[in-house]
Write an enzyme that holds these catalytic residues in place. Structure first.
Site, PDB file in Angstrom:
ATOM      1  N   ARG A 148       0.805  -1.202   0.000  1.00 16.74           N
ATOM      2  CA  ARG A 148       0.000   0.000   0.000  1.00 16.74           C
ATOM      3  C   ARG A 148       0.847   1.264   0.000  1.00 16.74           C
ATOM      4  NH1 ARG A 148      -4.974  -0.945   2.474  1.00 16.74           N
ATOM      5  NH2 ARG A 148      -3.797  -2.800   2.951  1.00 16.74           N
ATOM      6  N   THR A 149       1.716   1.382   0.988  1.00 13.18           N
ATOM      7  CA  THR A 149       2.517   2.597   1.113  1.00 13.18           C
ATOM      8  C   THR A 149       3.422   2.772  -0.094  1.00 13.18           C
ATOM      9  OG1 THR A 149       2.515   2.283   3.495  1.00 13.18           O
ATOM     10  CG2 THR A 149       4.103   3.829   2.620  1.00 13.18           C
ATOM     11  N   LYS A 157      23.416  -8.778   0.420  1.00 13.45           N
ATOM     12  CA  LYS A 157      24.796  -9.240   0.265  1.00 13.45           C
ATOM     13  C   LYS A 157      25.687  -8.710   1.383  1.00 13.45           C
ATOM     14  CE  LYS A 157      24.113  -9.185  -4.686  1.00 13.45           C
ATOM     15  NZ  LYS A 157      24.178  -8.246  -5.805  1.00 13.45           N
ATOM     16  N   ARG A 167      11.721   2.962   3.966  1.00 18.58           N
ATOM     17  CA  ARG A 167      11.059   2.180   5.016  1.00 18.58           C
ATOM     18  C   ARG A 167      12.072   1.187   5.547  1.00 18.58           C
ATOM     19  NH1 ARG A 167       5.334  -0.781   5.079  1.00 18.58           N
ATOM     20  NH2 ARG A 167       4.816   1.343   5.684  1.00 18.58           N
ATOM     21  N   HIS A 173       5.339   6.751  11.362  1.00 19.92           N
ATOM     22  CA  HIS A 173       4.886   6.605   9.985  1.00 19.92           C
ATOM     23  C   HIS A 173       4.168   7.915   9.634  1.00 19.92           C
ATOM     24  CE1 HIS A 173       3.683   5.072   6.271  1.00 19.92           C
ATOM     25  NE2 HIS A 173       2.997   4.007   6.605  1.00 19.92           N
TER      26      HIS A 173
END
Lengths: 212, 316
Positions: free
Chosen positions: B59-60, B87, B109, B137
């Site tokens: 969604r975000t 890695k 995020r 958020h």
């Protein structure tokens, strides 16, 4: 030096009103409230003459001061044609060509055009025509909304010094203005007073906004 | 001329009331773009935005991506699974590598709280926090505020009840801070095991009884049980949780007549919210999603002017 305006002949009482207002402020008075109204009446008659009977057309006011001017034109034209004329509001901020150059973001407001502009004749309305960059941005904004049949431009003041090949179809008043001067249109709806002034330009820090 | 007072959007905490109002006003103006036949404006043409997602998000991420595309920015997508993070590269190295590609905005995020803040200090680009661990958020809180303001015409004086897993929710934290800042009366409610008692310091009233939270509430915000951030020890069972903290039609009777129900998604129907509540006319859950794009467009638009500020400052 007393300049003779054409309004002296049409409406001599306006000259007296002008003299009273002139004394009240520092800048030079370009138009009084009554003159603004007279000029808008003339422009609306011109729009009716050019577009009126044959064409479906709409008025689009450019934020901010094009909005009250556009609304007034719209009312006058409706009174002449006796039919409703669609009216929309255009915010050109998103289309400015200097967004990458300036670090402060100009305040964004909503574009409100709730009718289909496809195949419609549009009359853009703004207060002052200067560099032509606002109108360039407005044309880009309009094209994103559809494909109008034609787009015309009505302005209250044309102060010259264009930087783009753009001209108005309806001009309220043509004024020659030096680069270090600025034309301020003050309208009741936005500024709680009604007149057009010629002022010395404020310090250059604000000039980015002024050019628009 | 207006501008945010920050280079980055790291959290709601740093924003002033003026900043918040500016973002909401701008978002309101930008909503119209998504309603056009051609949903694109040239505003961020030539600007590069990097979406750096270290946590799964649909969604975000798509909301940010859509916002960037509608403003004509160039987009680069990185996710943890496909990037060199898997890695063994450190966040700082990743950041410096990205910075060499001279992006204008980095949307990040991360599962660790404070990751965007580190990036913000190290990078010249503007950094937008799209969720950091259990911390903040901010764009979600801003879109929630826009949704509430659109329906209620104000934020001040409203009673907001946030119900569910408060501990693991960055949305709850950001929403509490933002709505408290804007003068709303914020209540948080949930099982005692899922409420950090420090929430009263953020300005919220804490309660364990759902009826108390809902009574007289103008806005009810339901939160998801975040199974991925917890083991099952916090609640005996989801069934019991539903019995005590599920939003049902019966419980809705306690709320005001014009109460709206929100949910940041994804919803677990039948756990924290009943299906007929989620789909009822007072549910504005889908408005939240639509407002999400406009809010993120507003943030990107306002920050895109600020990148240069830091550049000048940091070149000393």
């Amino acid at each position: 030096m007393q300049r003779l305006f054409p309004y002296d002949i049409i409406a001599p009482h306006l000259t007296a009103q002008r003299e009273i207002q002139m004394k009240k402020m520092k800048g030079k008075l370009l138009m009084t409230a009554a003159e603004i109204d007279l000029v808008l009446a003339r422009i609306s008659a011109e729009i009716v003459e050019k577009l009126g009977p044959r064409n479906e057309f709409a008025i689009i006011g450019i934020r901010r001061r094009g909005v009250p001017l556009g609304e007034r034109l719209c009312k006058k034209i409706e009174a002449i044609l006796k039919r409703p004329i669609p009216f929309g509001i255009l915010d050109i901020t998103l289309y400015r060509d200097d967004l990458t150059a300036i670090s402060n973001r100009p305040m964004l407001r909503e574009t409100l055009i709730d009718f289909d502009i496809n195949n419609l004749s549009l009359v853009l309305v703004d207060d002052v025509l200067y560099t032509g960059r606002t109108i360039r941005a407005a044309l880009d904004g309009i094209v994103d909304l559809g494909r109008p049949r034609r787009v015309q431009l009505a302005v209250l003041i044309d102060r010259g010094s264009r930087e783009l090949p753009i001209q108005a179809d309806y001009v309220g008043k043509q004024v020659q203005v030096a680069e270090d001067e600025t034309v301020e249109v003050r309208l009741t709806e936005e500024d709680q007073e009604e007149r057009v002034l010629l002022l010395k330009k404020p310090p250059p820090s604000q000039s980015v906004e002024e050019n628009y | 001329m207006t501008s945010l007072s920050h280079k980055d959007l790291l959290g709601v905490e740093q924003l002033s009331v003026d900043d918040i109002n500016l973002i909401l006003d701008t978002a309101e103006a930008l909503r119209e773009v998504s309603a056009r036949p051609v949903k694109k404006v040239p505003t961020l043409r030539g600007k590069t935005v990097i979406n750096l997602f270290f946590e799964p998000s649909t969604r975000t991420r798509s909301s940010f991506e859509l916002a960037e595309k509608r403003l004509s920015a160039d987009i680069l997508n990185f996710s943890a699974s496909t990037s060199s993070v898997s890695k063994g590269e450190t966040l700082l190295d990743t950041a410096h590598n990205l910075e060499s590609m001279s992006p204008d905005i980095i949307v990040i995020r991360h599962e660790s709280a404070g990751a965007p803040h580190l990036l913000g200090r190290e990078c010249r680009s503007s950094v937008v926090n799209a969720g950091d661990g259990m911390h903040e958020h901010p764009t979600q809180a801003l879109l929630d505020a826009l949704t509430v303001r659109t329906v209620k015409k104000r934020l001040e004086g409203l009673k907001l009840a946030i119900i569910g897993d408060i501990s693991h929710s960055r949305v709850a934290r950001s929403d509490t801070i933002l709505f408290h800042k804007m003068g709303a009366d914020v209540w948080v409610c949930g099982p005692p095991t899922l409420i950090p008692w420090e929430f009263d310091k953020l300005g919220a009233t804490i309660t364990g009884r759902m009826e108390e939270a809902i009574e007289g509430a103008d806005v009810i915000m339901m939160l998801r049980l975040q199974h991925e951030r917890q083991n099952e020890a916090f609640i005996p069972s989801t069934r019991e949780y539903y019995n005590f903290y599920g939003l049902t039609r019966e419980r809705m009777r306690l709320a005001n007549k014009d109460t709206i129900v929100m949910h940041p998604g994804p919803m677990n129907r039948g756990v924290e919210i009943d299906s007929d509540v989620a789909d009822a006319e007072y549910s504005v859950i889908l408005n939240q999603v639509a407002n999400g794009v406009a809010t993120r467009m507003a943030v990107l638009y306002l920050l895109s002017g600020n990148a240069g500020l830091k550049l000048r400052r940091s070149s000393r």
